[in-house]
Design an enzyme around this catalytic site. Structure first.
Site, PDB file in Angstrom:
ATOM      1  N   ASP A  40      -4.975 -20.296  42.729  1.00  0.00           N
ATOM      2  CA  ASP A  40      -3.918 -19.408  42.242  1.00  0.00           C
ATOM      3  C   ASP A  40      -4.486 -18.586  41.079  1.00  0.00           C
ATOM      4  OD1 ASP A  40      -1.718 -18.274  40.993  1.00  0.00           O
ATOM      5  OD2 ASP A  40      -0.543 -20.127  41.005  1.00  0.00           O
ATOM      6  N   ASP A  78       1.618 -10.244  42.944  1.00  0.00           N
ATOM      7  CA  ASP A  78       2.366  -9.487  41.934  1.00  0.00           C
ATOM      8  C   ASP A  78       3.542 -10.320  41.396  1.00  0.00           C
ATOM      9  OD1 ASP A  78       3.250  -7.347  40.403  1.00  0.00           O
ATOM     10  OD2 ASP A  78       3.887  -6.101  42.097  1.00  0.00           O
TER      11      ASP A  78
HETATM   12  N1  AR6 Z   1      -3.234 -16.100  43.635  1.00  0.00           N
HETATM   13  C1  AR6 Z   1      -4.227 -15.547  44.368  1.00  0.00           C
HETATM   14  N2  AR6 Z   1      -4.015 -14.877  45.511  1.00  0.00           N
HETATM   15  C2  AR6 Z   1      -2.738 -14.782  45.943  1.00  0.00           C
HETATM   16  C3  AR6 Z   1      -1.640 -15.313  45.239  1.00  0.00           C
HETATM   17  C4  AR6 Z   1      -1.928 -16.020  44.039  1.00  0.00           C
HETATM   18  N3  AR6 Z   1      -0.971 -16.574  43.288  1.00  0.00           N
HETATM   19  N4  AR6 Z   1      -0.509 -15.032  45.945  1.00  0.00           N
HETATM   20  C5  AR6 Z   1      -0.879 -14.334  47.040  1.00  0.00           C
HETATM   21  N5  AR6 Z   1      -2.230 -14.181  47.048  1.00  0.00           N
HETATM   22  P1  AR6 Z   1      -0.387  -9.513  48.298  1.00  0.00           P
HETATM   23  P2  AR6 Z   1      -1.119  -6.697  48.826  1.00  0.00           P
HETATM   24  C6  AR6 Z   1      -3.103 -13.483  48.025  1.00  0.00           C
HETATM   25  O1  AR6 Z   1       0.629  -9.492  49.370  1.00  0.00           O
HETATM   26  O2  AR6 Z   1      -1.468  -7.035  50.230  1.00  0.00           O
HETATM   27  C7  AR6 Z   1       3.514  -6.977  46.448  1.00  0.00           C
HETATM   28  O3  AR6 Z   1       4.864  -6.979  46.802  1.00  0.00           O
HETATM   29  C8  AR6 Z   1      -2.575 -13.224  49.409  1.00  0.00           C
HETATM   30  O4  AR6 Z   1      -2.741 -14.356  50.235  1.00  0.00           O
HETATM   31  O5  AR6 Z   1      -0.050 -10.177  47.032  1.00  0.00           O
HETATM   32  O6  AR6 Z   1      -2.073  -5.855  48.029  1.00  0.00           O
HETATM   33  C9  AR6 Z   1       3.173  -5.767  45.598  1.00  0.00           C
HETATM   34  O7  AR6 Z   1       4.216  -5.458  44.699  1.00  0.00           O
HETATM   35  C10 AR6 Z   1      -3.457 -12.059  49.842  1.00  0.00           C
HETATM   36  O8  AR6 Z   1      -4.702 -12.522  50.352  1.00  0.00           O
HETATM   37  O9  AR6 Z   1      -0.867  -8.000  47.910  1.00  0.00           O
HETATM   38  C11 AR6 Z   1       2.974  -4.696  46.619  1.00  0.00           C
HETATM   39  O10 AR6 Z   1       4.201  -4.150  47.040  1.00  0.00           O
HETATM   40  C12 AR6 Z   1      -3.751 -11.319  48.550  1.00  0.00           C
HETATM   41  O11 AR6 Z   1      -3.355 -12.195  47.492  1.00  0.00           O
HETATM   42  C13 AR6 Z   1       2.331  -5.443  47.773  1.00  0.00           C
HETATM   43  O12 AR6 Z   1       2.747  -6.802  47.632  1.00  0.00           O
HETATM   44  C14 AR6 Z   1      -2.992 -10.017  48.404  1.00  0.00           C
HETATM   45  O13 AR6 Z   1      -1.688 -10.159  48.939  1.00  0.00           O
HETATM   46  C15 AR6 Z   1       0.816  -5.406  47.699  1.00  0.00           C
HETATM   47  O14 AR6 Z   1       0.287  -5.999  48.862  1.00  0.00           O
END
Ligand code: AR6
Length: 169
Positions: free
Chosen positions: A10, A34
């Site tokens: 995380d 986020d």
């Molecule tokens: N720590 C590390 N990685 C994580 C965590 C965490 N706590 N939580 C999720 N991931 P995403 P995007 C991973 O969806 O695709 C939001 O609503 C996850 O498994 O967080 O860039 C924003 O506000 C994935 O591999 O970001 C935008 O609207 C990676 O982080 C939108 O999502 C990115 O997933 C951005 O989408």
């Protein structure tokens, strides 16, 4: 020289100078990483984001750019917010995804941050294929000149970790 490390876990739990947030243009929060960063860091981060919207980024943060705020209650000193592109099967947006990594490192240099943690930008809600997202992340960090000494990729699941491991080889 920058050392690239991979960690499964995380991103909000990392002890680094700066944590990168995969945000959206509004800068006002969302799901995925986020949501986790705002929950763990507390309201100070959102307040700083609102200030940015009221000043430099009235129309929001453009895709591929990066901007820093306080990290609130997180152990990091800063959160660097960047907006990844939504995956498209018909349009090549990889320059924008690379820009997220490059611009975040540029902001880190401006701040004097030496250690930085990245999530796999765009590979969640924005649906970028994980293997390609990992390749772009690693290639961009390797080809960027920076004063950052450690770039830590924090991968949330085994599949993402394996993709980054493969890209690093
Ligand atoms: N720590 C590390 N990685 C994580 C965590 C965490 N706590 N939580 C999720 N991931 P995403 P995007 C991973 O969806 O695709 C939001 O609503 C996850 O498994 O967080 O860039 C924003 O506000 C994935 O591999 O970001 C935008 O609207 C990676 O982080 C939108 O999502 C990115 O997933 C951005 O989408």
């Amino acid at each position: 020289m920058v050392t690239i490390t991979l960690v499964r876990g995380d991103i909000t739990k990392q002890s680094v100078d700066a944590i990168v947030n995969a945000a959206n243009s509004s800068l006002l929060g969302g799901g995925g990483v986020d949501g986790a960063i705002h929950r763990a860091g507390g309201p100070e981060i959102l307040d700083a984001c609102r200030d940015l919207r009221a000043s430099h980024f009235g129309k929001g943060l453009p895709t591929g750019q990066a901007v820093a705020t306080t990290a609130g209650r997180l152990s990091a000193q800063w959160v660097i917010h960047t907006v990844g592109p939504v995956w498209s099967a018909t349009e090549d947006r990889s320059t924008l995804l690379a820009s997220c990594y490059g611009e975040s490192l540029r902001v880190a240099d401006e701040l004097g941050a030496h250690t930085i943690a990245f999530p796999a930008i765009s590979t969640g809600i924005y649906r970028w294929p994980i293997n390609d997202g990992a390749r772009i992340a690693i290639e961009t960090v390797r080809s960027t000149t920076t004063n950052v000494t450690e770039v830590r990729f924090v991968l949330f699941d085994e599949r993402a970790y394996t993709a980054f491991e493969t890209a690093l080889r």
